[in-house]
Motif scaffolding. Structure first.
Motif, short mmCIF file in Angstrom:
data_model
loop_
_atom_site.label_atom_id
_atom_site.label_comp_id
_atom_site.label_asym_id
_atom_site.label_seq_id
_atom_site.Cartn_x
_atom_site.Cartn_y
_atom_site.Cartn_z
N ARG A 1 36.04 57.14 42.64
CA ARG A 1 37.22 58.17 42.69
C ARG A 1 37.55 58.84 44.03
O ARG A 1 38.50 58.83 44.63
CB ARG A 1 36.73 59.35 41.62
CG ARG A 1 37.99 60.51 41.69
CD ARG A 1 37.54 61.39 40.48
NE ARG A 1 36.11 61.94 40.49
CZ ARG A 1 35.04 61.62 39.69
NH1 ARG A 1 35.37 60.88 38.74
NH2 ARG A 1 33.79 62.34 40.06
N ARG A 2 36.05 59.14 44.59
CA ARG A 2 36.15 59.95 45.93
C ARG A 2 36.61 58.86 46.99
O ARG A 2 37.34 59.44 48.03
CB ARG A 2 34.58 60.47 46.26
CG ARG A 2 34.44 61.40 47.50
CD ARG A 2 33.61 62.28 47.55
NE ARG A 2 33.51 63.20 48.73
CZ ARG A 2 34.44 64.26 48.91
NH1 ARG A 2 35.34 64.54 47.80
NH2 ARG A 2 34.41 64.76 49.79
N PHE A 3 36.04 57.71 46.86
CA PHE A 3 36.36 56.56 47.92
C PHE A 3 38.06 56.42 47.96
O PHE A 3 38.56 56.50 49.15
CB PHE A 3 35.68 55.21 47.51
CG PHE A 3 35.88 54.34 48.74
CD1 PHE A 3 34.67 53.98 49.45
CD2 PHE A 3 37.02 53.66 48.86
CE1 PHE A 3 34.92 52.96 50.56
CE2 PHE A 3 36.95 52.75 49.89
CZ PHE A 3 35.91 52.23 50.68
N THR A 4 38.53 56.33 46.76
CA THR A 4 40.11 56.37 46.60
C THR A 4 40.82 57.35 47.10
O THR A 4 41.58 57.31 47.98
CB THR A 4 40.40 55.85 45.27
OG1 THR A 4 39.73 54.72 44.83
CG2 THR A 4 41.66 55.73 45.12
N ASP A 5 40.15 58.71 46.80
CA ASP A 5 40.91 59.68 47.39
C ASP A 5 40.84 60.10 49.04
O ASP A 5 41.78 60.35 49.58
CB ASP A 5 40.23 61.16 46.82
CG ASP A 5 40.34 61.18 45.33
OD1 ASP A 5 41.51 60.49 44.69
OD2 ASP A 5 39.74 61.97 44.37
N LEU A 6 39.66 59.43 49.61
CA LEU A 6 39.53 59.75 51.18
C LEU A 6 39.97 58.66 51.80
O LEU A 6 40.73 59.00 52.71
CB LEU A 6 38.03 60.02 51.29
CG LEU A 6 37.60 61.34 50.74
CD1 LEU A 6 36.04 61.20 51.20
CD2 LEU A 6 37.90 62.39 51.30
N VAL A 7 39.97 57.47 51.34
CA VAL A 7 40.46 56.14 52.16
C VAL A 7 41.80 55.73 51.89
O VAL A 7 42.48 55.23 52.71
CB VAL A 7 39.24 54.86 51.84
CG1 VAL A 7 39.62 53.86 52.51
CG2 VAL A 7 37.80 55.28 52.20
N GLY A 8 42.22 56.18 50.53
CA GLY A 8 43.61 55.76 50.07
C GLY A 8 43.67 54.42 49.32
O GLY A 8 44.94 54.04 49.01
N GLU A 9 42.45 53.79 49.04
CA GLU A 9 42.36 52.70 48.32
C GLU A 9 41.23 52.60 47.61
O GLU A 9 40.07 52.88 48.07
CB GLU A 9 43.13 51.31 49.05
CG GLU A 9 41.81 51.21 50.32
CD GLU A 9 42.33 49.70 51.20
OE1 GLU A 9 43.12 48.78 50.47
OE2 GLU A 9 41.98 49.72 52.12
N PRO A 10 40.87 51.64 46.59
CA PRO A 10 39.57 51.61 45.96
C PRO A 10 38.67 50.67 46.88
O PRO A 10 39.07 49.96 47.64
CB PRO A 10 39.81 50.95 44.68
CG PRO A 10 41.38 51.04 44.42
CD PRO A 10 42.04 51.07 45.68
N PRO A 11 37.31 50.95 46.60
CA PRO A 11 36.35 50.35 47.58
C PRO A 11 36.65 48.94 47.38
O PRO A 11 36.25 48.08 48.54
CB PRO A 11 34.90 50.55 46.55
CG PRO A 11 35.28 51.78 46.02
CD PRO A 11 36.73 51.68 45.49
N MET A 12 36.82 48.11 46.47
CA MET A 12 36.81 46.74 46.56
C MET A 12 38.26 46.07 47.20
O MET A 12 38.19 44.93 47.65
CB MET A 12 36.76 46.05 45.02
CG MET A 12 35.50 46.38 44.13
SD MET A 12 34.04 45.62 45.15
CE MET A 12 33.48 47.02 46.07
N ALA A 13 39.40 46.99 46.96
CA ALA A 13 40.43 46.61 47.68
C ALA A 13 40.32 46.43 49.35
O ALA A 13 40.89 45.92 50.18
CB ALA A 13 41.71 47.36 47.21
N TYR A 14 39.46 47.80 49.49
CA TYR A 14 39.02 47.88 51.14
C TYR A 14 38.18 46.69 51.37
O TYR A 14 38.51 45.96 52.45
CB TYR A 14 38.45 49.27 51.26
CG TYR A 14 37.89 49.53 52.42
CD1 TYR A 14 38.74 50.16 53.52
CD2 TYR A 14 36.85 49.05 53.34
CE1 TYR A 14 38.57 50.31 54.81
CE2 TYR A 14 36.59 49.11 54.67
CZ TYR A 14 37.44 49.77 55.48
OH TYR A 14 36.80 50.01 56.90
N LEU A 15 37.33 46.45 50.49
CA LEU A 15 36.34 45.29 50.97
C LEU A 15 37.33 44.00 51.28
O LEU A 15 36.94 43.20 52.29
CB LEU A 15 35.34 44.97 49.82
CG LEU A 15 34.57 43.83 50.17
CD1 LEU A 15 33.74 43.80 51.62
CD2 LEU A 15 33.38 43.72 48.97
N THR A 16 38.23 43.82 50.23
CA THR A 16 39.18 42.54 50.38
C THR A 16 39.73 42.39 51.71
O THR A 16 40.09 41.37 52.13
CB THR A 16 40.00 42.59 49.17
OG1 THR A 16 39.26 42.14 47.79
CG2 THR A 16 41.04 41.19 49.45
#
Length: 328
Positions: free
Chosen positions: A244-259
């Motif tokens: 939840r916090r990753f998506t809120d701050l970065v703008g996308e979920p952790p695994m989407a960012y990793l991809t």
């Protein structure tokens, strides 16, 4: 490694185009080189940078720096009202608006070009010519044209670049590439850190204890078989809380960012190395070439092989001056 360091670490300048431009008014140069990024600094006199999209022109004084993000065209001039008298195209090709070559007639020495050797205005120009895909996330976070006044950034390396740009020494191109990289990092840190800056989510998130840690883990070890659960365990927080916090701050979920990060790394390796698609796949965290090809084509619309085949540009004639090598 933090996110900014990671984005700048992959596509370092390799044979960047560097030039000292010396001009006496009236002068105006239209730039249509489509380069992904160009850094400009006035060391003497003044200049205007006029964006091609009709945006507001910026006024550069000594010590000021501007970054133009390609591929949009722009104009550098002594006065924004002066009509362009020269045009620079892809590969540094320079000619008049009528097509007459100017590279030789305006050459003033090693990496020095202009209309007068003692002109009132001197600009240092450093252009990244390769569209390194690792930096796409960084480029997308920048405006088309940014400006930092001399007092808004710490530029101790600018005199070093000014001194080195006209030297013709062994290994000089590598020295210039590295100095340009350091100047760019200093400018971007100042830009993202200035009061009221609209820094991208991934930059702001670095200050968060859990999300910042997660970002560093993904940046440093993309080949690790990460899941949200394993990432949360490594960060010492709950899975749901991190997601939840990753998506809120970065703008996308952790695994989407990793991809996105894995595919960006793969793109840079495909164009910047001779590694096989299989080797690239395993280096960035995919089980093999088929898995990488599937993800790559889904996101980018082309296969890794097609992407690699389209990654090289032929050199152009009549370009702006390269170093005048000595006979030693």
């Amino acid at each position: 490694m933090d996110v900014l360091a990671g984005l700048l670490d992959g596509p370092r300048a390799r044979g960047a185009f560097l030039l000292r431009m010396v001009m006496e008014p009236p002068w105006s140069v239209r730039i249509e080189d489509r380069a992904p990024l160009c850094l400009m600094c006035v060391t003497r006199g003044e200049a205007w940078i006029v964006p091609g999209d009709g945006g507001e022109a910026i006024h550069l004084r000594p010590g000021d720096v501007a970054i133009a993000r390609g591929p949009d065209p722009y104009t550098a001039a002594g006065d924004p009202a002066t009509a362009p008298r020269a045009l620079i195209g892809p590969g540094g090709v320079c000619h008049t608006l009528e097509g007459e070559p100017l590279a030789q007639s305006m050459r003033l020495g090693v990496r020095t070009w202009g209309n007068a050797s003692d002109g009132a205005t001197t600009m240092l120009i450093g252009t990244y010519q390769m569209d390194g895909e690792v930096s796409r996330r960084l480029l997308d976070a920048l405006p088309g044209l940014l400006h930092l006044p001399a007092g808004a950034w710490n530029g101790p390396l600018m005199p070093v670049l000014d001194d080195e740009i006209s030297r013709d020494e062994p290994g000089q191109s590598v020295v210039l590439d590295r100095v340009l990289d350091l100047v760019l990092i200093a400018v971007l840190r100042a830009w993202f850190s200035r009061p009221g800056a609209e820094a991208p989510g991934w930059y702001r998130a670095m200050a968060d204890p859990s999300v910042g840690h997660a970002l560093r883990l993904l940046q440093n070890d993309p080949a690790q078989p990460w899941t949200v659960a394993s990432l949360a365990t490594a960060c010492g927080v709950s899975r749901a809380g991190l997601a939840r916090r990753f998506t809120d701050l970065v703008g996308e979920p952790p695994m989407a960012y990793l991809t996105g990060w894995r595919l960006a790394l793969a793109a840079d390796l495909l164009r910047g190395s001779d590694a096989t698609v299989e080797a690239v796949a395993r280096k960035v965290g995919y089980s093999g070439s088929f898995a990488l090809s599937t993800a790559f084509k889904r996101v980018r619309g082309v296969s890794p092989q097609e992407y690699r085949a389209g990654g090289h540009q032929a050199p152009k004639p009549d370009s702006l001056p390269e170093p005048q090598h000595s006979s030693r």
